[in-house]
Write a protein that holds these residues in place. Structure first.
Motif, PDB file in Angstrom:
ATOM      1  N   TYR A  34       0.835  -1.200   0.000  1.00 11.91           N
ATOM      2  CA  TYR A  34       0.000   0.000   0.000  1.00 11.91           C
ATOM      3  C   TYR A  34       0.873   1.254   0.000  1.00 11.91           C
ATOM      4  O   TYR A  34       2.008   1.236   0.474  1.00 11.91           O
ATOM      5  CB  TYR A  34      -0.901   0.035   1.243  1.00 11.91           C
ATOM      6  N   MET A  35       0.294   2.341  -0.480  1.00 10.21           N
ATOM      7  CA  MET A  35       0.949   3.648  -0.454  1.00 10.21           C
ATOM      8  C   MET A  35       0.170   4.524   0.514  1.00 10.21           C
ATOM      9  O   MET A  35      -1.060   4.527   0.499  1.00 10.21           O
ATOM     10  CB  MET A  35       0.933   4.270  -1.852  1.00 10.21           C
ATOM     11  N   ILE A  36       0.898   5.257   1.369  1.00 15.31           N
ATOM     12  CA  ILE A  36       0.280   6.241   2.250  1.00 15.31           C
ATOM     13  C   ILE A  36       0.728   7.616   1.776  1.00 15.31           C
ATOM     14  O   ILE A  36       1.924   7.918   1.785  1.00 15.31           O
ATOM     15  CB  ILE A  36       0.695   6.056   3.722  1.00 15.31           C
ATOM     16  N   LEU A  37      -0.229   8.421   1.357  1.00 14.75           N
ATOM     17  CA  LEU A  37       0.066   9.801   0.983  1.00 14.75           C
ATOM     18  C   LEU A  37      -0.053  10.654   2.236  1.00 14.75           C
ATOM     19  O   LEU A  37      -1.022  10.534   2.985  1.00 14.75           O
ATOM     20  CB  LEU A  37      -0.916  10.298  -0.076  1.00 14.75           C
ATOM     21  N   ASN A  38       0.936  11.492   2.481  1.00 12.45           N
ATOM     22  CA  ASN A  38       0.973  12.382   3.639  1.00 12.45           C
ATOM     23  C   ASN A  38       0.809  11.622   4.957  1.00 12.45           C
ATOM     24  O   ASN A  38      -0.103  11.906   5.739  1.00 12.45           O
ATOM     25  CB  ASN A  38      -0.094  13.470   3.513  1.00 12.45           C
ATOM     26  N   PRO A  39       1.677  10.634   5.221  1.00 11.44           N
ATOM     27  CA  PRO A  39       1.563   9.874   6.471  1.00 11.44           C
ATOM     28  C   PRO A  39       1.897  10.744   7.680  1.00 11.44           C
ATOM     29  O   PRO A  39       2.679  11.688   7.571  1.00 11.44           O
ATOM     30  CB  PRO A  39       2.602   8.763   6.300  1.00 11.44           C
ATOM     31  N   PRO A  40       1.324  10.429   8.838  1.00 14.47           N
ATOM     32  CA  PRO A  40       1.672  11.186  10.039  1.00 14.47           C
ATOM     33  C   PRO A  40       3.131  10.912  10.431  1.00 14.47           C
ATOM     34  O   PRO A  40       3.643   9.823  10.206  1.00 14.47           O
ATOM     35  CB  PRO A  40       0.714  10.650  11.105  1.00 14.47           C
ATOM     36  N   LYS A  41       3.779  11.903  11.002  1.00 13.08           N
ATOM     37  CA  LYS A  41       5.175  11.752  11.452  1.00 13.08           C
ATOM     38  C   LYS A  41       5.253  10.954  12.744  1.00 13.08           C
ATOM     39  O   LYS A  41       6.211  10.232  12.972  1.00 13.08           O
ATOM     40  CB  LYS A  41       5.825  13.123  11.658  1.00 13.08           C
ATOM     41  N   ASP A  42       4.232  11.097  13.593  1.00 16.06           N
ATOM     42  CA  ASP A  42       4.205  10.395  14.869  1.00 16.06           C
ATOM     43  C   ASP A  42       3.988   8.903  14.632  1.00 16.06           C
ATOM     44  O   ASP A  42       3.016   8.512  13.976  1.00 16.06           O
ATOM     45  CB  ASP A  42       3.085  10.970  15.745  1.00 16.06           C
ATOM     46  N   LEU A  43       4.869   8.066  15.159  1.00 17.03           N
ATOM     47  CA  LEU A  43       4.809   6.627  14.886  1.00 17.03           C
ATOM     48  C   LEU A  43       3.600   5.953  15.522  1.00 17.03           C
ATOM     49  O   LEU A  43       3.096   4.966  14.987  1.00 17.03           O
ATOM     50  CB  LEU A  43       6.106   5.957  15.324  1.00 17.03           C
TER      51      LEU A  43
END
Length: 173
Positions: free
Chosen positions: A61-70
């Motif tokens: 899968y591709m995540i566009l604009n993923p959150p920085k917080d893990l």
């Protein structure tokens, strides 16, 4: 006659410029900060030999604009996994256990949102060539249904800066 043609030309140019702007705006809307997940086409892998007791399923899968917080990243893919279960897509084969791997990648210069595998003669570009853009994964099986989550903060070059490992909701050190 020249005035009419000039007006027509200006009108056509105006329509073209406005249309180009609107198309560009719509295409860049996904880049505007909204987080979106979608399956990368032509990358699903299902394999297992007849004499083995297991079948492996890998989905990418591709995540566009993923959150920085893990932690937020883990929660995002956890929700996506619940909303889009893969277990029902792969039927249970009598006597075999299924092992599931869901891999989530970030968009990058080398791995754009419209990327597709390339097996051409002089140029090979497979999903495994983009591990530096892998930012989170989920692993589980029919035998052990507890989902294991791995989330990574990586540099642009793919170097791991920080990683987190969860078993269900428990952070594992």
């Amino acid at each position: 006659m020249i005035k009419v043609n000039l007006k027509t030309l200006v009108l056509i140019m105006g329509i073209f410029l406005i249309s180009s702007y609107l198309i560009g705006y719509t295409m860049n809307k996904e880049s505007s900060g909204e987080t979106k997940i979608f399956e990368i086409a032509n990358t699903e892998e299902v394999f297992g030999k007849k004499d083995e007791e297991m079948v492996t399923v890998r989905k990418h899968y591709m995540i566009l604009n993923p959150p920085k917080d893990l932690i937020q990243l883990k929660e995002l893919v956890e929700k996506y996994s619940k909303d889009h279960p893969v277990e029902g897509e792969i039927k249970i084969i009598e006597g075999k256990n299924r092992f599931f791997y869901m891999y989530f990648y970030r968009e990058s210069k080398d791995f754009p949102r419209d990327w597709q595998p390339d097996e051409s003669y002089m140029n090979t570009d497979r999903i495994e060539h983009h591990k530096h853009d892998l930012i989170t994964s989920i692993i589980w099986s029919d035998v052990d249904s507890q989902k294991k989550y791995y989330s990574y903060d990586k540099s642009k070059e793919g170097k791991v800066i920080k990683r987190m490992h969860f078993i269900e909701d428990q952070l594992v050190e």
